[in-house]
Enzyme design. Structure first.
Site, mmCIF file in Angstrom:
data_model
loop_
_atom_site.group_PDB
_atom_site.id
_atom_site.type_symbol
_atom_site.label_atom_id
_atom_site.label_comp_id
_atom_site.label_asym_id
_atom_site.label_seq_id
_atom_site.Cartn_x
_atom_site.Cartn_y
_atom_site.Cartn_z
ATOM 1 N N HIS A 343 0.778 -1.193 -0.018
ATOM 2 C CA HIS A 343 0.076 -0.043 0.117
ATOM 3 C C HIS A 343 0.959 1.240 0.097
ATOM 4 O O HIS A 343 1.879 1.126 0.526
ATOM 5 C CB HIS A 343 -0.809 -0.055 1.110
ATOM 6 C CG HIS A 343 -1.694 -1.177 1.294
ATOM 7 N ND1 HIS A 343 -2.836 -1.538 0.744
ATOM 8 C CD2 HIS A 343 -1.546 -2.219 2.183
ATOM 9 C CE1 HIS A 343 -3.336 -2.761 0.899
ATOM 10 N NE2 HIS A 343 -2.501 -3.230 2.047
ATOM 11 N N ASN A 380 -6.247 19.066 1.485
ATOM 12 C CA ASN A 380 -5.009 19.226 1.777
ATOM 13 C C ASN A 380 -5.024 19.476 3.268
ATOM 14 O O ASN A 380 -5.170 20.461 3.635
ATOM 15 C CB ASN A 380 -3.952 19.976 1.084
ATOM 16 C CG ASN A 380 -2.443 19.922 1.325
ATOM 17 O OD1 ASN A 380 -2.324 19.269 2.320
ATOM 18 N ND2 ASN A 380 -1.712 20.529 0.621
#
Length: 452
Positions: A343, A380
């Protein structure tokens, strides 16, 4: 080996030692070494990401309308920011704190402090209560928040709220940018090596209430459209008994700092513009610098994690480039990092950042899914973004025992930091997290331009 270990012992004494004595001494040294190694392991017991309240939600239409009504920007600046918001890859569920919703927004210290309290008090309470941990059990407390550094400090706010011990080792970091979350992990790791049988609580966030820019410099307006509210609390331990309850074990942590190069140092820079407004300028060279920092970082990380076959292929490619002219027309071989990790959590700094990392590492869209979905739903969130991505992978039930996760973060300075975690227990799918309420609708198709 024996000579080195017993260098300070007179030769006559060494000669009088029987082989049995030497074996016993070496066995004792080995036992001490193994005991130290076991206690120096760092375990991630759990983490908790902040899910903002619904009234903090900032759809694209809301944000553009806010830019028009707040009276801070001229038409050109409004149009520029509107285009960036529409192409940002950030969806309508991303949130801004209450202070940023005011017209005009009030970037006061009080509003920033309220945002910090809302985010961090929530995640700390959630994490400690979930594991029935008393605040007085915490030995190390670390916080990072880049742009807001109040007095008393953020860690002092947590100590006061939850009643930590008077001898808790507390550190507040600021000015370290979006990679500060992994940097805090590095600091916690070093402290846990020194202080045995300890629990460390790491808090990572960015306060966006007071970081808005009200001027007209385009390089400084970009940050207005990217950053959103978020934060995380992470519980670490070096106690042997906590291995049974921990989710992950820290495998590797590599930090890269290109601050000695002027263009790297200046590519993310907080400054005052010609009209006296303070903001963070993002240079056009940012992606180039990030790519350089990533290559430097993986040149150190690669030998630690890649199988020998990939290292040999890379080394051979590099050798051929240097000694054989026809090979210089080809790109240097990019190691297959999928052989090292299952991952990837790429800092959700923006759509272009995720695209660039995927391209440089030859990753698929699926490898970057957690990053894109985090950017879409939460925006973000700076230093906490890689934790929202890990949270996403857990909610999608993709993390299995034995899986390895690579977190990649970029930050001002310029820095690229990597952390590698190995899952050491089965993640309970019944335990909720910041994604649980909406995970069934993800992944979603992200349009090139957001509707509003």
């Amino acid at each position: 080996m024996v000579t080195v270990l017993f260098r300070g012992i007179p030769s006559e004494a060494l000669k009088s030692l029987s082989p049995l004595h030497l074996i016993a001494a070496l066995t004792l040294i080995l036992a001490v070494f193994l005991l130290y190694s076991r206690f120096s392991d760092v375990y991630l017991i759990d983490f908790s990401c902040f899910r903002p309240p619904y009234n903090w939600r900032t759809p694209t239409s809301h944000m553009i309308e806010h830019l028009e009504l707040c009276g801070l920007f001229n038409g050109e600046s409004i149009n520029f920011q509107a285009k960036l918001v529409e192409r940002s890859g950030i969806g309508g569920e991303a949130c801004l704190p209450e202070g940023a919703h005011e017209i005009p927004p009030i970037p006061s210290l009080n509003n920033a402090r309220e945002e910090i309290e809302m985010v961090l008090f929530t995640v700390v309470e959630d994490l400690l209560s979930k594991h029935k941990i008393n605040s007085k059990q915490i030995d190390i407390l670390i916080s990072n928040c880049s742009l807001v550094c109040p007095t008393p400090s953020i860690t002092a706010m947590i100590i006061n709220k939850f009643g930590f011990r008077s001898n808790v080792k507390s550190i507040s970091l600021s000015g370290m940018g979006c990679s500060a979350g992994i940097l805090s992990m590095s600091l916690a790791k070093d402290l846990l090596k020194v202080h045995k049988n300890s629990l460390a609580l790491v808090l990572s966030m960015e306060a966006v209430t007071s970081s808005g820019y009200a001027g007209k410099n385009k390089s400084m307006l970009v940050a207005n459209t990217l950053f959103r509210a978020g934060g995380v609390a992470i519980l670490l331990s070096n106690k042997k008994q906590d291995k049974k309850v921990a989710k992950y074990k820290l495998q590797n942590l590599v930090r890269t700092h290109l601050g000695s190069d002027d263009s790297s140092y200046q590519c993310v820079f907080q400054e005052t513009d010609e009209d006296g407004f303070v903001g963070v300028s993002l240079s056009r060279a940012l992606l180039h610098v990030a790519g350089k920092a990533l290559r430097t970082n993986i040149s150190e990380l690669g030998p630690l994690v890649l199988p020998y076959s990939e290292q040999i292929r890379y080394g051979w490619s590099l050798f051929c480039q240097k000694v054989w002219a026809p090979a210089r027309r080809k790109e240097i071989y990019t190691p297959n990092f999928k052989k090292a990790f299952e991952h990837f959590c790429i800092h959700a700094g923006g759509r272009a950042v995720i695209d660039a990392v995927e391209s440089n590492l030859k990753l698929s869209n699926e490898d970057g899914e957690a990053s894109r979905m985090t950017l879409y739903r939460f925006g973000n969130t700076s230093s906490s973004s890689v934790w929202y991505e890990l949270c996403y992978l857990e909610a999608k039930r993709r993390i299995k025992k034995g899986d390895r996760v690579w977190q990649i973060a970029f930050g001002s300075g310029f820095k690229c930091n990597s952390a590698v975690w190995k899952c050491i227990s089965e993640v309970d799918p019944k335990v909720g997290n910041a994604w649980s309420d909406r995970i069934h609708v993800y992944p979603v198709e992200i349009p090139h331009m957001m509707d509003h």
